[in-house]
Design a protein around this motif. Structure first.
Motif, mmCIF file in Angstrom:
data_model
loop_
_atom_site.group_PDB
_atom_site.id
_atom_site.type_symbol
_atom_site.label_atom_id
_atom_site.label_comp_id
_atom_site.label_asym_id
_atom_site.label_seq_id
_atom_site.Cartn_x
_atom_site.Cartn_y
_atom_site.Cartn_z
ATOM 1 N N TYR A 37 6.487 14.059 -12.400
ATOM 2 C CA TYR A 37 6.116 12.829 -13.037
ATOM 3 C C TYR A 37 6.989 12.271 -14.290
ATOM 4 N N THR A 38 7.047 13.114 -15.148
ATOM 5 C CA THR A 38 7.787 12.694 -16.454
ATOM 6 C C THR A 38 9.098 12.243 -16.238
ATOM 7 N N ASN B 282 0.717 -1.248 -0.188
ATOM 8 C CA ASN B 282 -0.052 0.047 0.012
ATOM 9 C C ASN B 282 0.821 1.188 0.125
ATOM 10 N N GLN B 283 1.973 1.093 0.736
ATOM 11 C CA GLN B 283 2.731 2.525 0.660
ATOM 12 C C GLN B 283 3.531 2.877 -0.567
ATOM 13 N N PHE B 284 3.781 1.748 -1.263
ATOM 14 C CA PHE B 284 4.452 1.869 -2.541
ATOM 15 C C PHE B 284 3.252 2.438 -3.477
ATOM 16 N N VAL B 285 2.181 1.768 -3.558
ATOM 17 C CA VAL B 285 1.042 2.342 -4.273
ATOM 18 C C VAL B 285 0.561 3.664 -3.907
ATOM 19 N N MET C 117 3.182 10.159 -7.091
ATOM 20 C CA MET C 117 4.193 10.797 -8.129
ATOM 21 C C MET C 117 3.536 10.899 -9.559
ATOM 22 N N ALA C 118 2.341 10.026 -9.625
ATOM 23 C CA ALA C 118 1.543 10.305 -11.189
ATOM 24 C C ALA C 118 0.898 11.739 -11.144
ATOM 25 N N ALA D 42 6.986 -2.798 -8.515
ATOM 26 C CA ALA D 42 6.197 -1.675 -7.987
ATOM 27 C C ALA D 42 6.232 -0.602 -9.216
ATOM 28 N N GLY D 43 5.010 -0.372 -9.704
ATOM 29 C CA GLY D 43 5.063 0.503 -10.832
ATOM 30 C C GLY D 43 3.565 0.818 -11.448
ATOM 31 N N TYR D 44 3.534 1.048 -12.628
ATOM 32 C CA TYR D 44 2.478 1.479 -13.320
ATOM 33 C C TYR D 44 2.174 0.400 -14.732
#
Length: 471
Positions: A385-386, A370-373, A379-380, A428-430
């Motif tokens: 973000y870029t 959860n903390q990562f998400v 950051m998104a 962890a990411g998108y």
């Protein structure tokens, strides 16, 4: 009876097909007995797609770099450049510097790095002295690492790692990636490999060598040693009858080596230096005058190298630099406190996290899915973000994800940081969806009794299943 059996079969088939991707994942043989945390959310709405032990603290390995790099970008900005100062004590009179020349490190990990132009920067430094009219130094060149505290060794790291290139001493004045390349002569099975040479040459460095030549086909050698100590203990094995074989360890004292190399370059260029090079771990409090300021590449480019190739040295130095927001010298404790307070102030509560370093080598680290998400979601929507997104490896394409999800329908669609140590695989990411939305995810697997490849395949299948179910 036959009808009843058919009914039971159909019921069972329906139950199996009704299993969710998450249920199949946590029940898989590679994951079943592991410590697991999963969190998946839709970026646009925050809708929770999957959650499994998502608040449990799990050793993050290199996914810890997400917090270090994100904090650095948010605090300093993508265009920030880390300075290194050339200063002098005393005075310059008739072309003679009557004092010492200091190289004041401020935590730039790129000086002399193989991906950052090597030692070409020394030419600019020599020109700076020539421009100032200096042709003699009546003192010495001193590498000053006092911006960090003197504890160059992270106490949370394990013995197996300390002294290897990926776990070097952390100094405010880094040089040559803090890495020494050791060339060994491989011979017949059972023999001890001989040290031929090192690059760079480090005055006074010796080796207690116990590396054996065996029938393995990979690098099984380890380099052990402490910062400031000039004996390295070599253990493990390398392939036999392989000719020259290279292994990498750490430089015992990068500030001193940089001062030595600058001294040598000055002398070759016609600038006399009376005394031998030296170094400081605590400032000598002498009044100094600024002569020249060297700037690192942009923080965005340092963060990109850090996440794309999982460079521990970069992450640790960025982490220590964050401690300067509390006080100098920069300590591990102050850095960890600052990271927690910073994200609490920005609505990402990580006070329960265990943070002992910035790169993830310390096995005592603990961060939840959860903390990562939460971090990734923040950051998104950040102005950085870029730069942050560009730093993340892409599935099947770049960095540490080049071999992950390659030649699948998710190739090029997952942008994430990986974290891998024995028994551990974390991502962890998108994840890009066809409609332009994204899923934000963290899948953390620790203490699995499966092989690393088995864990990887299980996670890959889970991410594919999630994608197919939500695209």
């Amino acid at each position: 009876m036959r009808k009843r059996l058919i009914y039971i079969y159909l019921l069972f088939s329906t139950m199996v097909s009704a299993e969710t991707p998450l249920e199949r994942f946590v029940a898989s043989s590679a994951i079943r007995f592991a410590n697991v945390g999963v969190s998946v959310r839709r970026l646009s709405t925050g809708e929770e797609i999957d959650a499994y032990r998502s608040d449990n603290l799990i050793p993050p390995a290199s996914t810890m770099k997400l917090f270090t790099t994100a904090t650095s970008l948010e605090l300093m900005g993508a265009d920030y450049k880390i300075p290194t100062y050339l200063k002098y004590s005393g005075q310059i009179k008739d072309g003679v510097l009557q004092g010492n020349l200091y190289i004041e490190g401020q935590g730039d990990p790129t000086l002399g790095g193989k991906d950052w132009g090597g030692d070409a920067f020394l030419t600019q430094w020599v020109k700076a002295l020539q421009k100032a009219g200096i042709h003699r130094i009546e003192g010495r060149v001193i590498g000053d690492g006092s911006y960090y505290d003197g504890d160059a060794l992270n106490p949370g790291w394990v013995y197996e790692d300390i002294g290897n290139y990926y776990a070097p001493g952390i100094f405010a004045l880094a040089y040559l990636d803090n890495t020494v390349n050791i060339q060994l002569k491989s011979a017949e099975v059972g023999s001890v490999a001989h040290v031929i040479r090192t690059f760079p040459t480090i005055p006074g460095l010796t080796y207690e060598n116990h590396i054996r030549c065996t029938e393995i086909d990979y690098d099984g050698a380890y380099v052990h040693g402490l910062p400031y100590q000039y004996c390295r203990y070599l253990t493990g094995s390398i392939p036999s009858n392989h000719g020259v074989f290279g292994v990498r360890g750490d430089i015992p004292n990068p500030p001193l080596l940089l001062a030595q190399h600058l001294t040598a370059r000055l002398r070759v260029s016609g600038i006399e230096v009376r005394d031998s090079a030296s170094y400081l771990t605590e400032t000598d409090r002498k009044q100094r005058t600024l002569l020249y300021t060297h700037y690192s590449p942009t923080l965005a480019s340092i963060v990109e190298q850090t996440n794309l190739h999982s460079v521990n040295l970069n992450a640790e130095m960025l982490f220590r630099n964050l401690a300067a927001q509390r006080r100098v010298p920069c300590t591990i404790h102050n850095a960890a406190d600052y990271v927690k307070q910073f994200w609490h102030n920005h609505g990402v509560d990580i006070f329960t996290a265990q943070i002992l370093d910035g790169c993830g080598l310390a096995p005592q680290n603990g961060v939840s899915a959860n903390q990562f998400v939460n971090l990734l979601t923040y950051m998104a929507r950040s102005k950085n973000y870029t730069a942050f997104m560009q730093s993340l490896p892409t599935s099947g394409k770049t960095g540490t994800l080049k071999a992950v999800l390659a030649k699948t329908e998710l190739e090029g669609k997952v942008h994430a940081k990986s974290g891998t140590i024995k028994g551990t695989r974390n991502y962890a990411g998108y994840m890009d969806l066809p409609n332009g939305d994204k899923l934000v995810f963290a899948v953390l697997v620790n203490n699995s009794n499966a092989t690393s490849q088995q864990i990887k395949r299980a996670i890959e299948q889970y991410l594919l299943d999630v994608y197919r179910r939500n695209k």
